[in-house]
Every structure is written in C-alpha cells, then in structure tokens.
Scaffold this active site. Sequence first.
Site, short mmCIF file in Angstrom:
data_model
loop_
_atom_site.label_atom_id
_atom_site.label_comp_id
_atom_site.label_asym_id
_atom_site.label_seq_id
_atom_site.Cartn_x
_atom_site.Cartn_y
_atom_site.Cartn_z
CG ASP A 42 -11.87 -5.98 -7.85
OD1 ASP A 42 -10.77 -6.99 -7.37
OD2 ASP A 42 -11.50 -4.94 -8.11
CE1 TYR A 161 -0.50 -6.95 2.54
CE2 TYR A 161 1.34 -8.05 3.56
CZ TYR A 161 0.33 -8.05 2.73
OH TYR A 161 0.15 -9.37 1.99
CE LYS A 165 -2.97 -9.43 3.48
NZ LYS A 165 -4.31 -10.23 2.69
#
Length: 247
Positions: A42, A161, A165
């Site tokens: 992360d 976004y 995607k």
Amino acid sequence: MIAPFTVDLTGYTALVTGAGADTGRAIALALAQAGANVIVNDINPDRVERITQEIIAAGCRAFGWQADVTNRFQAGSLIEAGRDHFGRLHILVNAAGAMKVGPLPTLDEWDWRRLLDVNLTSAFFCTQLVGRVMADEGGGVIVNVASTAGHPAPLATGAAYVASKSGLVGFTKQAAWELAPSGIRVNAVCPGHLQDDIPGDDSPVANAQRRLGSPEEVAAVVLFLCSDAARFITGQSINVDGGGAMV
C-alpha cells in the site's frame, strides 16, 4: 478473517497492491486464509503494517512493503523485495485504486492524470514486471480490480475514473493474449456498488438483488480466478455487481 469462498493456495505466493483497505484488504485476507503467502503493498505505511500484522496474528504468512506503484522503480523494488522474502511469485492482484467524481467540464488535469496513474498505469507497471518474472518461472495468475463503471455503465460524473477502469478492462484482454504463451492467465473483476463506497448514501440500489455488495464477495471471485478451477479462463472481466449490468 472469514471469506465466503475459499480454495487451497498453500505454497503459493501472492502480491496484492492497494491491500491497505477496502477491496484490496479483503483480497489479501482471503488469499492468506486460503494458505497463500501474501506480500502486502500500500502507499500508506501504517496500513501496510496493520494488515500485515492482522494476517500474521491469524497464523498466516505475510510480508509488508510500502511503495507507490505508480512509480516504476518503486514497483520494481516491491517485487524484488517480495521475491527475496518468499521466493517464487505465483499470483499478482492489481487492487491499487483511486476514485474521484465530478463533472467533465470542470475536471482538473491533475485529477485526470492521478486517476489514470493509480488505476491503470500501476497495473501496467506491475503486470509488465511480474509478467517477466512469471514467464521465467513457468507461469502464474494476474487479476486486475476494475469496475462496472464504463463496463458497461457510465457514472453520473467521473470521466477520469471511468476512463481509467475501462482502460484496465482493455489492458486485461491484451495482456491475457500476449502472456498466454508464457503460461500466465490474466483476468479482471469488476465490482459494482459495494458497502461503504459512498458513506451516508442511502439511494436505491440499482441492481437485480437490490442490495450493496461486500469486498469479501469480490475477494471470493478473485480466489476462484487464482485457483486451478479457473485454469481455462483468461482475458475475462467478470462483473461482481448483483446483476447491476442487467439494469
């Protein structure tokens, strides 16, 4: 650490990017529960430490490494550190992601580039680098966490976004085609609306089941795709959305 579906991945090593929260965390925990060694990544070091210790406390094996996978050199260091710790790398899950919505006419260029970097470029870097390793080691499995946004449904707002995607879905297909001769399968999961996606949002759920999904339900599909039961599946993007794609 309870998953609704599990397989035996004992002896396998999995790298999960974006494992510090939400869907990435659920996937890392599910893989560990299935017996895999998990490399937890992360960008937030506190999240890395927390999830790594959560897995170890449950009697499973994990190794944490903080890195910004939108940076090729940090992605490479992550992969090499994980291999040094566990040896061969069998599974990669590209779960690192970011979301910001807003109308197209006022979309800031920085937000556009950042979402493309986090949601798409990071998957390219990790897939390219891990793909080389897997090709030398006899194959492996790569799973990308995409979205139903743009595949097939647009959002009310959120051009960056949706573009990132949708690009990840296309990248999944192309990577699957090119890496198949090396024994590498590449697929994507495309979650619909999940619990806590938008805190405080009590609008009607637009799917056939009329409910929100959970990160654990997405993780169950990832487990299936990582297992030998899915060995004849590659290049697919599977909607995990309660039938939202039908609405």
